[in-house]
Design a protein around this motif. Sequence first.
Motif, mmCIF file in Angstrom:
data_model
loop_
_atom_site.group_PDB
_atom_site.id
_atom_site.type_symbol
_atom_site.label_atom_id
_atom_site.label_comp_id
_atom_site.label_asym_id
_atom_site.label_seq_id
_atom_site.Cartn_x
_atom_site.Cartn_y
_atom_site.Cartn_z
ATOM 1 N N ASN A 120 0.804 -1.299 0.012
ATOM 2 C CA ASN A 120 -0.090 0.005 -0.025
ATOM 3 C C ASN A 120 0.892 1.502 -0.059
ATOM 4 O O ASN A 120 1.846 1.332 0.469
ATOM 5 C CB ASN A 120 -0.985 0.139 1.272
ATOM 6 C CG ASN A 120 -2.062 -0.720 1.001
ATOM 7 O OD1 ASN A 120 -2.591 -1.179 0.086
ATOM 8 N ND2 ASN A 120 -2.589 -1.273 2.132
ATOM 9 N N VAL A 121 0.524 2.354 -0.849
ATOM 10 C CA VAL A 121 1.057 3.409 -0.746
ATOM 11 C C VAL A 121 0.013 4.579 -0.493
ATOM 12 O O VAL A 121 -1.223 4.453 -0.864
ATOM 13 C CB VAL A 121 1.918 3.887 -1.851
ATOM 14 C CG1 VAL A 121 3.174 2.998 -1.878
ATOM 15 C CG2 VAL A 121 1.170 3.596 -3.198
ATOM 16 N N SER A 127 -1.911 1.009 -4.681
ATOM 17 C CA SER A 127 -0.872 0.230 -4.269
ATOM 18 C C SER A 127 0.531 0.116 -5.304
ATOM 19 O O SER A 127 0.255 0.847 -6.479
ATOM 20 C CB SER A 127 -1.360 -1.216 -4.550
ATOM 21 O OG SER A 127 -1.936 -1.524 -5.965
#
Length: 307
Positions: A120-121, A127
């Motif tokens: 995750n970002v 993602s």
Amino acid sequence: MKCIAFIQTKAGQASKASLEAAGFAAGMGETTAVVSGELTGDGGLGNAGVSRVLQGPADLDDSQLARLVSAAATQEGADVVVCAQDHLGKAVAGRVAVRMQAGLVAGVTEAPEGAQFTRNVFSGKASAQVKGTTDKLVITTTPNAIGMPEGTGATAAVEAFNADLGDRKVEVLEAAQPSTEGRAPLPEAELVVSAGRGMKGPENWGIVEGLADAIGATTACSRPVSDIGWRPHHEHVGQTGIAIRPNLYIAIGISGAIQHLAGVNGSKVIVVINKDPEAPFFKAADYGIVGDAFEVVPKLTEAFQVL
Ligand SMILES: Cc1cc2nc3c(=O)[nH]c(=O)nc-3n(C[C@H](O)[C@H](O)[C@H](O)COP(=O)(O)OP(=O)(O)OC[C@H]3O[C@@H](n4cnc5c(N)ncnc54)[C@H](O)[C@@H]3O)c2cc1C
């Protein structure tokens, strides 16, 4: 490939998040688990695909745990170390990466595809596919994202393990564990009932607890609710609280601010109960109920109790 999985235990059994990490590691290669302290049998680790368990001493601080895990990785000639992306896992993983001069891939959410990992970002709004560029890697796995390993039915051999762990750098004077009253810890919970400022005051939480009890869920809350002391801080989810990924997240009287969504938008099914049809949370919901929580929630609880 040889892997080490850092395992946390409770009452002698590997935690759910640690079993997920162990299963992830076992999917990559031959896996040895490292445990500090109490273990009953193999703690369920053989069933998660682990072949051996190295049992170190109990009561270590974060830096000693990192030394224990690094020493095990060196002894076993491990290429990869996997930890759960929880409070302790994060504290250990960074230190192990420095010791091993390894790349760190944090918060992985899916089984690896070859040498690529998904994580995750932007607080879970996107993602990213990443790959390590170092010979050795440390990976942390997001609880409830990868899923529990399929049971192998095997039992892992447990061996005592020790290393030069140095002195404690931090002394714990007193530890108070938040009372979850028999409910699953929030980061591992599959069902979560959460409520916000729409509940008007702490005296109204009985209906939230009632719904949670009816379906066996853990309770959570929005940040303002814990900031003003209506609920304990360990229930606060979101960007500045705990990030969770339950199978079901029921949000009662929560507006759905972006900072709240950042911690819950990985939930598999989101149900929103809000009296304002324009509440932003409805855009992120799988199911929405427009209505007064004080009428809707008791009816839901009653319906679940009948089932
Ligand atoms: C840097 C930063 C970080 C933050 N981090 C977090 C975080 O980690 N987690 C977090 O939660 N917030 C966080 N916030 C705060 C966030 O922006 C919101 O202010 C907060 O989430 C709002 O909480 P709430 O939805 O409980 O309250 P409100 O915004 O007041 O919403 C209450 C909701 O309840 C509904 N409602 C009212 N009465 C009823 C009723 N009778 N029945 C049904 N619905 C009703 C209303 O329609 C409304 O939608 C952060 C903010 C900042 C600036």
